[in-house]
Design an enzyme around this catalytic site. Structure first.
Site, mmCIF file in Angstrom:
data_model
loop_
_atom_site.group_PDB
_atom_site.id
_atom_site.type_symbol
_atom_site.label_atom_id
_atom_site.label_comp_id
_atom_site.label_asym_id
_atom_site.label_seq_id
_atom_site.Cartn_x
_atom_site.Cartn_y
_atom_site.Cartn_z
ATOM 1 N N CYS A 45 -13.428 -13.317 10.737
ATOM 2 C CA CYS A 45 -13.060 -12.777 9.422
ATOM 3 C C CYS A 45 -14.330 -12.552 8.591
ATOM 4 O O CYS A 45 -15.324 -13.251 8.754
ATOM 5 C CB CYS A 45 -12.129 -13.743 8.692
ATOM 6 N N ASP A 47 -14.663 -13.303 5.643
ATOM 7 C CA ASP A 47 -14.752 -14.378 4.650
ATOM 8 C C ASP A 47 -16.131 -15.050 4.680
ATOM 9 O O ASP A 47 -16.608 -15.456 5.740
ATOM 10 C CB ASP A 47 -13.651 -15.423 4.944
ATOM 11 N N ARG A 49 -17.087 -17.823 3.934
ATOM 12 C CA ARG A 49 -17.136 -19.255 4.251
ATOM 13 C C ARG A 49 -17.072 -19.560 5.745
ATOM 14 O O ARG A 49 -17.036 -20.714 6.139
ATOM 15 C CB ARG A 49 -15.987 -19.971 3.534
ATOM 16 N N HIS A 101 -9.218 -18.213 10.449
ATOM 17 C CA HIS A 101 -9.465 -19.441 9.687
ATOM 18 C C HIS A 101 -8.285 -19.718 8.776
ATOM 19 O O HIS A 101 -7.669 -18.805 8.233
ATOM 20 C CB HIS A 101 -10.762 -19.317 8.863
ATOM 21 N N CYS A 104 -6.880 -18.084 5.031
ATOM 22 C CA CYS A 104 -7.362 -16.693 5.065
ATOM 23 C C CYS A 104 -6.614 -15.853 4.013
ATOM 24 O O CYS A 104 -5.384 -15.739 4.039
ATOM 25 C CB CYS A 104 -7.154 -16.098 6.452
HETATM 26 CO CO CO Z 1 -10.025 -14.541 6.214
#
Ligand code: CO
Length: 212
Positions: A45, A47, A49, A101, A104
């Site tokens: 992803c 993302d 993090r 994750h 999400c």
């Molecule tokens: Co995500």
């Protein structure tokens, strides 16, 4: 022009990085510049993090990386297909990992009936996963737990989407290539390995297997 501090921080950070790498190993960049021979392809992803190298304790040069919102494998995505073909046929990666994750935002958005813009079209792929498993999902009352399960089911579906490609099936004819599904726990840093290893065309229903 006024220099924005948060922007300047990046270039300062880069200077420190370059100097410290060179300090630890004077030939580091010389070696890096020659070639890359990563054994892994990471599809994760976007993302911020979930940094692929950091969460797996790997270094630059070890992992070929593709990231998009909610780690999707969409068969019309030229970007992903280019990455995949290059990773499999030129770099000869041995393992492919689809890593979702928990928590999400893309999965949460797909579970809702709200609109978020252009990304709605992208996230519709997750709605298809939801719909395929709606009985199991709707039996989960807690919204967070339902999202967690959809995150897992989404990863499994994307692993399957990889296995459906000609690129992967062609590789399976000649060599070992494993496709794994993982979910990263942002609240504890641990990766959950899903029981979804695909390493031969027989792992797919016959309709998806190509005559190659
Ligand atoms: Co995500």
């Amino acid at each position: 022009m006024e220099t924005n501090e948060s922007y300047k921080r990046l270039l300062d950070g880069n200077r420190k990085y370059a100097l410290s790498k060179k300090f630890d190993d004077p030939d580091y960049f010389k070696k890096m510049a020659i070639s890359q021979t990563p054994e892994y392809l990471w599809i994760g992803c976007s993302d911020s993090r979930v940094p692929a190298n950091e969460v797996t304790g790997t270094q630059a040069g070890e992992m070929f990386v593709h990231r998009n919102i909610a780690n999707l494998v969409v068969h019309t995505d030229l970007n992903l297909l280019s990455v995949l073909e290059y990773a499999v046929e030129i770099l000869h990666v041995k393992q492919i990992i689809v890593c979702g994750h928990y928590g999400c935002g893309g999965v949460r958005a797909a579970m809702s009936n709200d609109t978020f813009g252009f990304v709605d079209n992208w996230l519709r792929n997750i709605k298809e996963v939801y719909n395929k498993h709606h009985q199991e999902l709707e039996a989960i009352i807690d919204t967070d737990k339902r999202a967690d399960r959809l995150t897992e089911l989404n990863v499994i579906e994307q692993v399957r989407n990889l296995a459906k490609t000609k690129i992967i099936q062609k590789a399976w004819q000649n060599r070992t290539l494993q496709v794994h599904g993982w979910v990263y726990g942002m609240d504890n840093g641990f990766i959950k390995e899903l029981n979804t290893l695909y390493d031969e065309a027989e792992d797919l229903e016959p309709i998806y297997r190509y005559k190659l």
